[in-house]
Scaffold this motif. Sequence first.
Motif, PDB file in Angstrom:
ATOM      1  N   ALA A 156      36.848  36.671  21.668  1.00  0.00           N
ATOM      2  CA  ALA A 156      37.529  35.390  21.473  1.00  0.00           C
ATOM      3  C   ALA A 156      36.545  34.232  21.499  1.00  0.00           C
ATOM      4  CB  ALA A 156      38.600  35.196  22.559  1.00  0.00           C
ATOM      5  N   LEU A 157      35.526  34.329  22.336  1.00  0.00           N
ATOM      6  CA  LEU A 157      34.537  33.258  22.443  1.00  0.00           C
ATOM      7  C   LEU A 157      33.829  33.033  21.106  1.00  0.00           C
ATOM      8  CD1 LEU A 157      32.431  32.818  25.597  1.00  0.00           C
ATOM      9  CD2 LEU A 157      31.484  32.196  23.415  1.00  0.00           C
ATOM     10  N   GLY A 158      33.356  34.100  20.490  1.00  0.00           N
ATOM     11  CA  GLY A 158      32.666  33.967  19.212  1.00  0.00           C
ATOM     12  C   GLY A 158      33.576  33.483  18.103  1.00  0.00           C
ATOM     13  N   LEU A 159      34.784  33.988  18.067  1.00  0.00           N
ATOM     14  CA  LEU A 159      35.734  33.598  17.020  1.00  0.00           C
ATOM     15  C   LEU A 159      36.167  32.147  17.182  1.00  0.00           C
ATOM     16  CD1 LEU A 159      36.904  34.992  14.596  1.00  0.00           C
ATOM     17  CD2 LEU A 159      38.779  35.817  16.001  1.00  0.00           C
ATOM     18  N   PHE A 160      36.370  31.714  18.421  1.00  0.00           N
ATOM     19  CA  PHE A 160      36.751  30.325  18.681  1.00  0.00           C
ATOM     20  C   PHE A 160      35.630  29.369  18.277  1.00  0.00           C
ATOM     21  CE2 PHE A 160      37.439  26.707  21.696  1.00  0.00           C
ATOM     22  CZ  PHE A 160      38.646  26.278  21.166  1.00  0.00           C
ATOM     23  N   ALA A 161      34.389  29.752  18.517  1.00  0.00           N
ATOM     24  CA  ALA A 161      33.253  28.918  18.121  1.00  0.00           C
ATOM     25  C   ALA A 161      33.243  28.713  16.613  1.00  0.00           C
ATOM     26  CB  ALA A 161      31.949  29.562  18.576  1.00  0.00           C
ATOM     27  N   SER A 162      33.491  29.774  15.861  1.00  0.00           N
ATOM     28  CA  SER A 162      33.523  29.675  14.402  1.00  0.00           C
ATOM     29  C   SER A 162      34.683  28.810  13.923  1.00  0.00           C
ATOM     30  CB  SER A 162      33.627  31.073  13.790  1.00  0.00           C
ATOM     31  OG  SER A 162      32.547  31.867  14.181  1.00  0.00           O
ATOM     32  N   LEU A 163      35.827  28.964  14.561  1.00  0.00           N
ATOM     33  CA  LEU A 163      37.002  28.162  14.208  1.00  0.00           C
ATOM     34  C   LEU A 163      36.743  26.678  14.429  1.00  0.00           C
ATOM     35  CD1 LEU A 163      40.089  27.895  13.537  1.00  0.00           C
ATOM     36  CD2 LEU A 163      40.469  28.139  15.995  1.00  0.00           C
ATOM     37  N   MET A 164      36.153  26.330  15.559  1.00  0.00           N
ATOM     38  CA  MET A 164      35.902  24.921  15.859  1.00  0.00           C
ATOM     39  C   MET A 164      34.841  24.323  14.938  1.00  0.00           C
ATOM     40  SD  MET A 164      38.190  24.278  17.959  1.00  0.00           S
ATOM     41  CE  MET A 164      37.784  22.606  18.413  1.00  0.00           C
ATOM     42  N   LEU A 165      33.857  25.119  14.557  1.00  0.00           N
ATOM     43  CA  LEU A 165      32.860  24.649  13.597  1.00  0.00           C
ATOM     44  C   LEU A 165      33.530  24.337  12.258  1.00  0.00           C
ATOM     45  CD1 LEU A 165      29.813  24.214  12.943  1.00  0.00           C
ATOM     46  CD2 LEU A 165      29.810  26.583  12.132  1.00  0.00           C
ATOM     47  N   LEU A 166      34.390  25.234  11.811  1.00  0.00           N
ATOM     48  CA  LEU A 166      35.121  25.007  10.562  1.00  0.00           C
ATOM     49  C   LEU A 166      35.977  23.749  10.660  1.00  0.00           C
ATOM     50  CD1 LEU A 166      35.898  26.038   7.720  1.00  0.00           C
ATOM     51  CD2 LEU A 166      37.719  27.356   8.827  1.00  0.00           C
ATOM     52  N   PHE A 167      36.687  23.596  11.758  1.00  0.00           N
ATOM     53  CA  PHE A 167      37.547  22.426  11.957  1.00  0.00           C
ATOM     54  C   PHE A 167      36.739  21.131  11.874  1.00  0.00           C
ATOM     55  CE2 PHE A 167      39.885  19.626  15.114  1.00  0.00           C
ATOM     56  CZ  PHE A 167      40.891  19.272  14.236  1.00  0.00           C
ATOM     57  N   TRP A 168      35.584  21.087  12.534  1.00  0.00           N
ATOM     58  CA  TRP A 168      34.786  19.868  12.541  1.00  0.00           C
ATOM     59  C   TRP A 168      34.326  19.497  11.132  1.00  0.00           C
ATOM     60  CZ3 TRP A 168      34.459  15.627  14.782  1.00  0.00           C
ATOM     61  CH2 TRP A 168      33.420  14.752  14.482  1.00  0.00           C
ATOM     62  N   TYR A 169      33.864  20.465  10.378  1.00  0.00           N
ATOM     63  CA  TYR A 169      33.355  20.119   9.051  1.00  0.00           C
ATOM     64  C   TYR A 169      34.467  19.878   8.039  1.00  0.00           C
ATOM     65  CZ  TYR A 169      28.636  20.153  10.553  1.00  0.00           C
ATOM     66  OH  TYR A 169      27.487  19.811  11.197  1.00  0.00           O
ATOM     67  N   ILE A 170      35.629  20.415   8.261  1.00  0.00           N
ATOM     68  CA  ILE A 170      36.761  20.033   7.411  1.00  0.00           C
ATOM     69  C   ILE A 170      37.157  18.587   7.719  1.00  0.00           C
ATOM     70  CG2 ILE A 170      39.234  20.440   7.038  1.00  0.00           C
ATOM     71  CD1 ILE A 170      38.567  23.368   6.800  1.00  0.00           C
ATOM     72  N   ILE A 171      37.112  18.206   8.974  1.00  0.00           N
ATOM     73  CA  ILE A 171      37.349  16.795   9.322  1.00  0.00           C
ATOM     74  C   ILE A 171      36.320  15.915   8.597  1.00  0.00           C
ATOM     75  CG2 ILE A 171      37.160  15.064  11.173  1.00  0.00           C
ATOM     76  CD1 ILE A 171      38.394  17.172  13.062  1.00  0.00           C
ATOM     77  N   GLN A 172      35.050  16.347   8.593  1.00  0.00           N
ATOM     78  CA  GLN A 172      34.008  15.575   7.920  1.00  0.00           C
ATOM     79  C   GLN A 172      34.296  15.420   6.423  1.00  0.00           C
ATOM     80  OE1 GLN A 172      31.511  13.939   9.592  1.00  0.00           O
ATOM     81  NE2 GLN A 172      32.766  14.680  11.267  1.00  0.00           N
ATOM     82  N   ILE A 173      34.804  16.467   5.804  1.00  0.00           N
ATOM     83  CA  ILE A 173      35.139  16.396   4.381  1.00  0.00           C
ATOM     84  C   ILE A 173      36.271  15.401   4.157  1.00  0.00           C
ATOM     85  CG2 ILE A 173      36.161  17.700   2.447  1.00  0.00           C
ATOM     86  CD1 ILE A 173      34.474  20.110   3.457  1.00  0.00           C
ATOM     87  N   PHE A 174      37.300  15.461   4.994  1.00  0.00           N
ATOM     88  CA  PHE A 174      38.405  14.497   4.866  1.00  0.00           C
ATOM     89  C   PHE A 174      37.916  13.061   5.108  1.00  0.00           C
ATOM     90  CE2 PHE A 174      41.322  18.126   5.284  1.00  0.00           C
ATOM     91  CZ  PHE A 174      42.250  17.803   4.293  1.00  0.00           C
ATOM     92  N   LEU A 175      37.018  12.880   6.058  1.00  0.00           N
ATOM     93  CA  LEU A 175      36.482  11.546   6.329  1.00  0.00           C
ATOM     94  C   LEU A 175      35.642  11.017   5.167  1.00  0.00           C
ATOM     95  CD1 LEU A 175      35.427  11.803  10.089  1.00  0.00           C
ATOM     96  CD2 LEU A 175      37.252  10.384   9.133  1.00  0.00           C
ATOM     97  N   SER A 176      34.978  11.908   4.451  1.00  0.00           N
ATOM     98  CA  SER A 176      34.124  11.468   3.354  1.00  0.00           C
ATOM     99  C   SER A 176      34.923  10.966   2.153  1.00  0.00           C
ATOM    100  CB  SER A 176      33.184  12.599   2.930  1.00  0.00           C
ATOM    101  OG  SER A 176      33.896  13.603   2.248  1.00  0.00           O
ATOM    102  N   ARG A 177      36.197  11.285   2.111  1.00  0.00           N
ATOM    103  CA  ARG A 177      37.036  10.840   0.985  1.00  0.00           C
ATOM    104  C   ARG A 177      37.320   9.364   1.045  1.00  0.00           C
ATOM    105  NH1 ARG A 177      42.145  14.444   0.300  1.00  0.00           N
ATOM    106  NH2 ARG A 177      42.864  12.568   1.274  1.00  0.00           N
ATOM    107  N   ASP A 178      37.191   8.749   2.199  1.00  0.00           N
ATOM    108  CA  ASP A 178      37.542   7.329   2.342  1.00  0.00           C
ATOM    109  C   ASP A 178      36.390   6.418   2.030  1.00  0.00           C
ATOM    110  OD1 ASP A 178      40.091   8.058   3.102  1.00  0.00           O
ATOM    111  OD2 ASP A 178      39.560   8.144   5.221  1.00  0.00           O
TER     112      ASP A 178
END
Length: 178
Positions: A156-178
């Motif tokens: 779970a630790l490794g999978l959660f780390a990957s999930l949070m990394l994905l979440f952060w960079y998807i946020i970055q993509i949404f932020l770049s649209r503005d």
Amino acid sequence: MSNTFSWLLLLGAFMLATNYAEKMALQTADKNKQYLAYGIYILAEALIFVPLLGIIIDFVPNSETLLTKAAIVTLSLFTGLSAVVFITKKDFSFLKSILTIGFFLAIGLIIAGAIFGFDLGLWFSVGMCVLAAGSILYQTSNLIHNYSNDQYIPAALGLFASLMLLFWYIIQIFLSRD
């Protein structure tokens, strides 16, 4: 954390805490120590994400909508990628060296951006999403092929780390649209 080098130190401390937690969780059969390691990791994630999400909420218009969309996209991608591994039962361990090289390149770009003062931009965020997606495939494959039933905490630790990394960079993509 307006000072770039302070931010790099914080990320370095986060990486050390993550590495320590992963090793601690994998090297012991004691569930209490494994949960302690997972708690250390979650605390490190919280120390990184809570202030950053607070800044987004305070300074980005329609931040609740942005975060909701980012969460939906992240969970959809995570579910789809995990489903691919569970349905196909394919072993994605071949991704380990590719991911290692990719993450070292990313760290190098982050350090270069901090030193030379350039913005990494949208394509870096897209590349990091690709790395995070590969990491989810790899970690989910490890869950199926390499971890035993009693090693659910380190998995779970490794999978959660990957999930949070994905979440952060998807946020970055949404932020770049503005």
